[in-house]
Design a protein around this motif. Structure first.
Motif, PDB file in Angstrom:
ATOM      1  N   PHE A  21      32.073  53.384  44.052  1.00  0.00           N
ATOM      2  CA  PHE A  21      31.648  52.134  44.687  1.00  0.00           C
ATOM      3  C   PHE A  21      32.572  50.962  44.385  1.00  0.00           C
ATOM      4  N   GLY A  22      33.528  51.116  43.522  1.00  0.00           N
ATOM      5  CA  GLY A  22      34.354  49.987  43.145  1.00  0.00           C
ATOM      6  C   GLY A  22      35.544  50.412  42.312  1.00  0.00           C
ATOM      7  N   LYS A  23      36.072  49.479  41.532  1.00  0.00           N
ATOM      8  CA  LYS A  23      37.280  49.733  40.768  1.00  0.00           C
ATOM      9  C   LYS A  23      37.112  49.277  39.323  1.00  0.00           C
ATOM     10  N   VAL A  24      38.145  49.574  38.536  1.00  0.00           N
ATOM     11  CA  VAL A  24      38.199  49.147  37.150  1.00  0.00           C
ATOM     12  C   VAL A  24      39.518  48.424  36.933  1.00  0.00           C
ATOM     13  N   ARG A  25      39.451  47.273  36.286  1.00  0.00           N
ATOM     14  CA  ARG A  25      40.689  46.563  35.994  1.00  0.00           C
ATOM     15  C   ARG A  25      40.607  45.920  34.619  1.00  0.00           C
ATOM     16  N   VAL A  26      41.772  45.624  34.065  1.00  0.00           N
ATOM     17  CA  VAL A  26      41.848  44.949  32.775  1.00  0.00           C
ATOM     18  C   VAL A  26      41.587  43.463  32.996  1.00  0.00           C
ATOM     19  N   VAL A  27      40.782  42.873  32.110  1.00  0.00           N
ATOM     20  CA  VAL A  27      40.523  41.430  32.170  1.00  0.00           C
ATOM     21  C   VAL A  27      40.665  40.842  30.770  1.00  0.00           C
ATOM     22  N   GLN A  28      40.904  39.543  30.718  1.00  0.00           N
ATOM     23  CA  GLN A  28      40.985  38.829  29.443  1.00  0.00           C
ATOM     24  C   GLN A  28      39.999  37.668  29.449  1.00  0.00           C
ATOM     25  N   HIS A  29      39.192  37.582  28.408  1.00  0.00           N
ATOM     26  CA  HIS A  29      38.251  36.473  28.296  1.00  0.00           C
ATOM     27  C   HIS A  29      39.032  35.184  28.034  1.00  0.00           C
ATOM     28  N   LYS A  30      38.807  34.180  28.835  1.00  0.00           N
ATOM     29  CA  LYS A  30      39.594  32.952  28.759  1.00  0.00           C
ATOM     30  C   LYS A  30      39.388  32.192  27.455  1.00  0.00           C
ATOM     31  N   GLN A  31      38.228  32.326  26.859  1.00  0.00           N
ATOM     32  CA  GLN A  31      37.939  31.582  25.629  1.00  0.00           C
ATOM     33  C   GLN A  31      38.390  32.330  24.386  1.00  0.00           C
ATOM     34  N   THR A  32      38.042  33.616  24.275  1.00  0.00           N
ATOM     35  CA  THR A  32      38.349  34.394  23.070  1.00  0.00           C
ATOM     36  C   THR A  32      39.703  35.092  23.139  1.00  0.00           C
ATOM     37  N   ARG A  33      40.257  35.253  24.359  1.00  0.00           N
ATOM     38  CA  ARG A  33      41.518  35.975  24.602  1.00  0.00           C
ATOM     39  C   ARG A  33      41.374  37.482  24.377  1.00  0.00           C
ATOM     40  N   ASP A  34      40.165  37.961  24.190  1.00  0.00           N
ATOM     41  CA  ASP A  34      39.951  39.394  24.033  1.00  0.00           C
ATOM     42  C   ASP A  34      40.121  40.110  25.369  1.00  0.00           C
ATOM     43  N   LEU A  35      40.681  41.323  25.315  1.00  0.00           N
ATOM     44  CA  LEU A  35      40.872  42.142  26.505  1.00  0.00           C
ATOM     45  C   LEU A  35      39.709  43.113  26.670  1.00  0.00           C
ATOM     46  N   TYR A  36      39.296  43.339  27.907  1.00  0.00           N
ATOM     47  CA  TYR A  36      38.219  44.270  28.221  1.00  0.00           C
ATOM     48  C   TYR A  36      38.557  45.036  29.497  1.00  0.00           C
ATOM     49  N   ALA A  37      37.728  46.028  29.791  1.00  0.00           N
ATOM     50  CA  ALA A  37      37.781  46.713  31.082  1.00  0.00           C
ATOM     51  C   ALA A  37      36.632  46.191  31.938  1.00  0.00           C
ATOM     52  N   LEU A  38      36.943  45.796  33.149  1.00  0.00           N
ATOM     53  CA  LEU A  38      35.931  45.291  34.087  1.00  0.00           C
ATOM     54  C   LEU A  38      35.673  46.350  35.151  1.00  0.00           C
ATOM     55  N   LYS A  39      34.469  46.914  35.134  1.00  0.00           N
ATOM     56  CA  LYS A  39      34.061  47.850  36.191  1.00  0.00           C
ATOM     57  C   LYS A  39      33.205  47.088  37.176  1.00  0.00           C
ATOM     58  N   TYR A  40      33.611  47.053  38.434  1.00  0.00           N
ATOM     59  CA  TYR A  40      32.825  46.315  39.418  1.00  0.00           C
ATOM     60  C   TYR A  40      32.422  47.226  40.563  1.00  0.00           C
ATOM     61  N   ILE A  41      31.176  47.056  40.980  1.00  0.00           N
ATOM     62  CA  ILE A  41      30.541  47.946  41.950  1.00  0.00           C
ATOM     63  C   ILE A  41      30.125  47.130  43.163  1.00  0.00           C
ATOM     64  N   ASN A  42      30.627  47.502  44.320  1.00  0.00           N
ATOM     65  CA  ASN A  42      30.299  46.801  45.550  1.00  0.00           C
ATOM     66  C   ASN A  42      28.844  47.033  45.919  1.00  0.00           C
ATOM     67  N   LYS A  43      28.094  45.959  46.106  1.00  0.00           N
ATOM     68  CA  LYS A  43      26.660  46.066  46.359  1.00  0.00           C
ATOM     69  C   LYS A  43      26.354  46.758  47.689  1.00  0.00           C
ATOM     70  N   VAL A  44      27.099  46.435  48.721  1.00  0.00           N
ATOM     71  CA  VAL A  44      26.845  47.028  50.034  1.00  0.00           C
ATOM     72  C   VAL A  44      27.043  48.538  49.984  1.00  0.00           C
ATOM     73  N   LYS A  45      28.143  48.987  49.356  1.00  0.00           N
ATOM     74  CA  LYS A  45      28.384  50.423  49.222  1.00  0.00           C
ATOM     75  C   LYS A  45      27.299  51.076  48.374  1.00  0.00           C
ATOM     76  N   CYS A  46      26.890  50.368  47.352  1.00  0.00           N
ATOM     77  CA  CYS A  46      25.848  50.879  46.464  1.00  0.00           C
ATOM     78  C   CYS A  46      24.547  51.118  47.238  1.00  0.00           C
ATOM     79  N   VAL A  47      24.178  50.173  48.105  1.00  0.00           N
ATOM     80  CA  VAL A  47      22.968  50.317  48.908  1.00  0.00           C
ATOM     81  C   VAL A  47      23.103  51.472  49.881  1.00  0.00           C
TER      82      VAL A  47
END
Length: 428
Positions: free
Chosen positions: A33-59
């Motif tokens: 339903f979506g993708k995964v990308r690297v993101v960085q928190h603007k305040q802490t500068r910590d790196l994470y993986a962002l998994k995002y799922i498209n709502k329309v596809k999910c439905v």
């Protein structure tokens, strides 16, 4: 004046977490339903993986309940060898999971690149994942989709279990009957519909270990029926050159994990006795479990940080083919005309911030606070706080049908879980 007009609005880090809190970096994966990308928190500068799922596809795929279940269940999970949830939120188009970042790639990627892995390396991964499984089972959660694709390495080479899309709470008093997961890794009691509980995860771990050592799965078939018959009936055999790749103790451990009778399967004794039996197996004689579980044991393989340990085509596709690239957007004020499914996501996919939220138990349908999360400001990692899930009423049984691609789709009429239709290549 123009420069003042175009100045970005300040980010409210004291409010609910949202996409404005993160810098979007490279795309590293693609799912159903979506993708995964690297993101960085603007305040802490910590790196994470962002998994995002498209709502329309999910439905459209009738997977709304599945996504909500995963979101809720991940809130209960906190373990060194699991990809833990750090933040969750949504906007008008997507639901977002912000997870521990694993830059070492998944074991499917490394298996396809190398053909097979050394026995000692596999033993190390099996021990770490077993620690994660024991934690899940202690909290009455079974994963149900353990396979090399769902074992991710961090940059140091430690293994972590991910993808809780079809994970579910269980009760030992009432077995589940739904056919769920990736067929080649399913335990025989799932496919024969005899009813099952957490012991299926240990079978899947055995299949993974066999495949990683020998470069092929222990049970195979050209069709779903052939594969089902092989898993349920065929004698476990090892390749002719097995002694060159695996010790006698290793093959004993594989046989014990791939025992068809769940009560005799390695690690499946009642309560904590099963995991202790697993740790005492001769194959793990060289493992210092205390050092391993503190993540102080040196991994036998360290991923090359100078290379992409994932399919680089995801980034190219995002740059060249994506007609609606991900970006932070203000939410619409009017939410009155939502469909029932969209409304369900709006109400139940609630914001989560591991530095602010109390952890909750949703087993099976309650919201009792079970522990408080504290955080390390320097790393963004959780300080060990493991929630105990209360054993209450039985989990409802679930039913399913097997798709031709070897995965299972839930029958939504009898379960809060919904569809999971993903090919071997389409994994988060």
């Amino acid at each position: 004046m123009g420069a003042v007009c175009c100045r970005p609005q300040p980010v409210d880090f004291d409010g609910d977490v949202n996409l404005f809190h993160f810098v979007l970096l490279r795309c590293v994966g693609k799912g159903a339903f979506g993708k995964v990308r690297v993101v960085q928190h603007k305040q802490t500068r910590d790196l994470y993986a962002l998994k995002y799922i498209n709502k329309v596809k999910c439905v459209k795929m009738k997977a709304v309940a599945n996504v909500i279940q995963e979101r809720r269940l991940l809130e209960e999970v906190d373990h060194p060898f699991i990809v833990n949830l750090r933040y969750a939120f949504q906007d008008d188009e997507n639901c977002f999971f912000v997870l521990d970042l694993m830059l070492g790639g998944d074991l499917r990627f490394h298996l396809e690149r190398l053909g097979s892995l050394p026995e000692d390396t596999v033993k190390f991964y099996v021990a770490e994942i077993a620690s994660g499984l024991a934690f899940l089972h202690q909290n009455r959660i079974m994963h149900r989709d353990l396979k090399p694709d769902n074992i991710l390495l961090d940059e140091r080479g430690h293994a972590h279990l991910t993808d809780f899309n079809i994970a579910v709470h269980f009760s030992e008093r009432r077995m589940l009957t739904g056919v769920a997961g990736s067929m080649a890794y399913m335990a025989p009691e799932i496919l024969t519909k005899r009813g099952y509980t957490y012991s299926i995860d240990w079978w899947s771990l055995g299949v993974c270990a066999y495949e990683l050592i020998f470069g092929r799965r222990p049970f195979r078939g050209k069709t779903n029926n052939d594969l089902t018959h092989s898993i349920a009936k065929d004698q476990l055999k090892f390749p002719e050159d097995c002694e060159k790749k695996c010790s006698r103790q290793g093959m004993m451990a594989l046989k014990a994990l791939l025992e068809r009778e769940p009560s005799k399967r390695l690690a499946c004794k009642p309560r904590s006795e099963g995991y202790e039996e697993f740790r005492q197996h001769p194959w793990f004689q060289s493992i210092d479990w205390e050092i391993l579980e503190s993540k102080e044991m040196k991994p036998p393989f360290v991923p090359d940080s100078k290379k992409a340990n994932f399919d680089a085509s995801h980034e190219l596709e995002e740059l060249l083919l994506e007609d609606n690239p991900l970006k932070a957007k203000q939410r619409r004020a009017n939410q009155d005309n939502l469909s029932a499914e969209m409304r369900q996501m709006e109400e139940q996919f609630t914001p989560y911030d591991f530095k602010k939220m109390h952890r909750r138990s949703y087993y099976p349908h309650n919201q009792h606070i079970v522990s408080t999360v504290t955080a390390s400001e320097s790393t963004g990692a959780l300080v060990a706080s493991r929630p105990a899930t209360p054993a209450t009423t039985d989990q409802r049984s679930d039913r399913a049908m097997v798709r031709q691609n070897g995965h299972a789709a839930f029958d939504p009429s009898d379960s809060p879980m919904r569809e999971k239709v993903m090919s071997e290549k389409e994994h988060f």
